[in-house]
Design a protein around this motif. Structure first.
Motif, mmCIF file in Angstrom:
data_model
loop_
_atom_site.group_PDB
_atom_site.id
_atom_site.type_symbol
_atom_site.label_atom_id
_atom_site.label_comp_id
_atom_site.label_asym_id
_atom_site.label_seq_id
_atom_site.Cartn_x
_atom_site.Cartn_y
_atom_site.Cartn_z
ATOM 1 N N LEU A 133 24.885 45.623 38.047
ATOM 2 C CA LEU A 133 25.936 46.106 37.157
ATOM 3 C C LEU A 133 27.054 45.088 37.019
ATOM 4 N N ASN A 134 27.569 44.995 35.803
ATOM 5 C CA ASN A 134 28.703 44.132 35.487
ATOM 6 C C ASN A 134 29.700 44.938 34.668
ATOM 7 N N GLY A 135 30.977 44.623 34.837
ATOM 8 C CA GLY A 135 31.999 45.319 34.069
ATOM 9 C C GLY A 135 32.843 46.217 34.952
ATOM 10 N N ILE A 136 33.245 47.364 34.381
ATOM 11 C CA ILE A 136 34.149 48.290 35.056
ATOM 12 C C ILE A 136 33.368 49.498 35.567
ATOM 13 N N ILE A 137 33.596 49.844 36.838
ATOM 14 C CA ILE A 137 33.122 51.108 37.398
ATOM 15 C C ILE A 137 34.325 51.768 38.061
ATOM 16 N N TYR A 138 34.238 53.071 38.301
ATOM 17 C CA TYR A 138 35.343 53.823 38.887
ATOM 18 C C TYR A 138 34.920 54.420 40.215
ATOM 19 N N THR A 139 35.870 54.535 41.139
ATOM 20 C CA THR A 139 35.585 55.160 42.423
ATOM 21 C C THR A 139 36.113 56.585 42.416
ATOM 22 N N ALA A 140 35.384 57.486 43.047
ATOM 23 C CA ALA A 140 35.854 58.862 43.238
ATOM 24 C C ALA A 140 34.947 59.537 44.259
ATOM 25 N N ARG A 141 35.572 60.141 45.247
ATOM 26 C CA ARG A 141 34.849 60.952 46.211
ATOM 27 C C ARG A 141 35.224 62.409 45.998
ATOM 28 N N ASP A 142 34.899 63.280 46.936
ATOM 29 C CA ASP A 142 35.068 64.709 46.717
ATOM 30 C C ASP A 142 36.522 65.128 46.452
ATOM 31 N N ALA A 143 37.488 64.587 47.186
ATOM 32 C CA ALA A 143 38.888 64.971 46.947
ATOM 33 C C ALA A 143 39.323 64.581 45.532
ATOM 34 N N ALA A 144 38.935 63.401 45.090
ATOM 35 C CA ALA A 144 39.284 62.962 43.733
ATOM 36 C C ALA A 144 38.546 63.803 42.689
ATOM 37 N N ILE A 180 32.644 42.825 44.042
ATOM 38 C CA ILE A 180 33.817 43.437 43.414
ATOM 39 C C ILE A 180 34.881 42.352 43.264
ATOM 40 N N VAL A 181 35.169 42.004 42.017
ATOM 41 C CA VAL A 181 36.088 40.885 41.764
ATOM 42 C C VAL A 181 37.527 41.333 41.517
ATOM 43 N N ALA A 182 37.731 42.635 41.252
ATOM 44 C CA ALA A 182 39.080 43.173 41.076
ATOM 45 C C ALA A 182 39.047 44.664 41.375
ATOM 46 N N ALA A 183 40.162 45.172 41.909
ATOM 47 C CA ALA A 183 40.285 46.598 42.223
ATOM 48 C C ALA A 183 41.718 47.029 41.998
ATOM 49 N N GLU A 184 41.877 48.188 41.358
ATOM 50 C CA GLU A 184 43.213 48.705 41.064
ATOM 51 C C GLU A 184 43.188 50.224 41.166
ATOM 52 N N VAL A 185 44.122 50.809 41.932
ATOM 53 C CA VAL A 185 44.260 52.268 41.979
ATOM 54 C C VAL A 185 44.814 52.722 40.637
ATOM 55 N N ILE A 186 44.119 53.701 40.014
ATOM 56 C CA ILE A 186 44.578 54.196 38.715
ATOM 57 C C ILE A 186 44.976 55.666 38.741
ATOM 58 N N ALA A 187 44.645 56.381 39.840
ATOM 59 C CA ALA A 187 45.016 57.799 39.920
ATOM 60 C C ALA A 187 44.928 58.287 41.360
ATOM 61 N N PHE A 188 45.772 59.265 41.662
ATOM 62 C CA PHE A 188 45.728 59.981 42.938
ATOM 63 C C PHE A 188 45.948 59.055 44.127
ATOM 64 N N ASP A 189 46.939 58.199 44.012
ATOM 65 C CA ASP A 189 47.277 57.256 45.077
ATOM 66 C C ASP A 189 47.480 57.955 46.417
ATOM 67 N N GLU A 190 47.940 59.209 46.362
ATOM 68 C CA GLU A 190 48.186 59.964 47.590
ATOM 69 C C GLU A 190 46.913 60.209 48.412
ATOM 70 N N LEU A 191 45.760 60.002 47.810
ATOM 71 C CA LEU A 191 44.495 60.202 48.518
ATOM 72 C C LEU A 191 44.085 58.988 49.352
ATOM 73 N N GLY A 192 44.881 57.939 49.324
ATOM 74 C CA GLY A 192 44.568 56.756 50.134
ATOM 75 C C GLY A 192 43.228 56.146 49.738
ATOM 76 N N PRO A 193 42.311 55.994 50.698
ATOM 77 C CA PRO A 193 41.021 55.381 50.382
ATOM 78 C C PRO A 193 40.231 56.150 49.318
ATOM 79 N N GLU A 194 40.543 57.455 49.171
ATOM 80 C CA GLU A 194 39.813 58.264 48.198
ATOM 81 C C GLU A 194 40.480 58.316 46.824
ATOM 82 N N ALA A 195 41.517 57.525 46.619
ATOM 83 C CA ALA A 195 42.145 57.444 45.297
ATOM 84 C C ALA A 195 41.127 56.920 44.282
ATOM 85 N N VAL A 196 41.359 57.223 43.025
ATOM 86 C CA VAL A 196 40.487 56.694 41.970
ATOM 87 C C VAL A 196 40.889 55.248 41.710
#
Length: 186
Positions: free
Chosen positions: A26-37, A136-152
């Motif tokens: 995969l190339n491009g943008i993907i998003y992270t999210a676990r159960d809390a997010a 992973i060449v870049a990473a930026e929190v875009i939502a739910f910063d309060e979730l720490g590692p589980e932020a989006v």
């Protein structure tokens, strides 16, 4: 089994060429999210509010990365067990999500949603979070910063290696009999 290099956002044509067992980079943008997010994303949808990213064609990676070491955009980023997102995944696929990345088996409801919505489930290698983070060449929190590692997070990936576990035709790599002999069906 074939090998593909795909760029997000994914399209129906991208998805329809894939079969269980195929290797994808995969190339491009993907998003992270676990159960809390995911719970927070569902609450936004329930209230009719916009999500922090476009679902159409997106890939969601079930990961809670470790802190970034100096000079790196992210720490170890290995997949988490996917079944914890199974109650949320069908709704997101119906709204345009094309793929998820995690580890482990998916529920019958998720497999049906993949077929109904031309989507796939990718597996990433568990225990290889440090190696995966090299893609992973870049990473930026875009939502739910309060979730720490589980932020989006919005991740920019380059040749991020995944394996098609469940395809949009009902194929299931874990159900193939030759995998049980080496323990990959668990």
């Amino acid at each position: 089994m074939a090998e593909y290099h795909l760029t997000t956002p994914l399209t129906d044509n991208d998805i329809l060429q894939l079969r269980a067992g195929d290797v994808v980079f995969l190339n491009g943008i993907i998003y992270t999210a676990r159960d809390a997010a995911h719970k927070k994303l569902m609450a936004l949808l329930d209230r009719g509010e916009e999500l922090p990213f476009e679902l159409e064609g997106c890939v969601i990676y079930y990961v809670g990365p470790s802190p970034a070491p100096e000079g790196r955009p992210i720490g170890a980023a290995g997949p988490t067990t996917s079944y914890r997102m199974d109650s949320f995944a069908p709704r997101l696929h119906a709204l345009g999500q094309k793929a998820s990345i995690g580890k482990g088996k998916r529920s019958p409801a998720v497999k049906a949603a993949l077929q109904e919505n031309k989507a796939v489930y990718f597996g990433a290698t568990g225990g290889a979070g440090a190696l995966l983070s090299e893609c992973i060449v870049a990473a930026e929190v875009i939502a739910f910063d309060e979730l720490g590692p589980e932020a989006v997070r919005r991740l920019t990936v380059k040749d991020f290696p995944v394996l098609v576990i469940n395809d949009s035709f009902g194929g299931d790599l874990y159900a193939q009999p030759d995998l049980s002999a080496v323990g990959l069906d668990k």
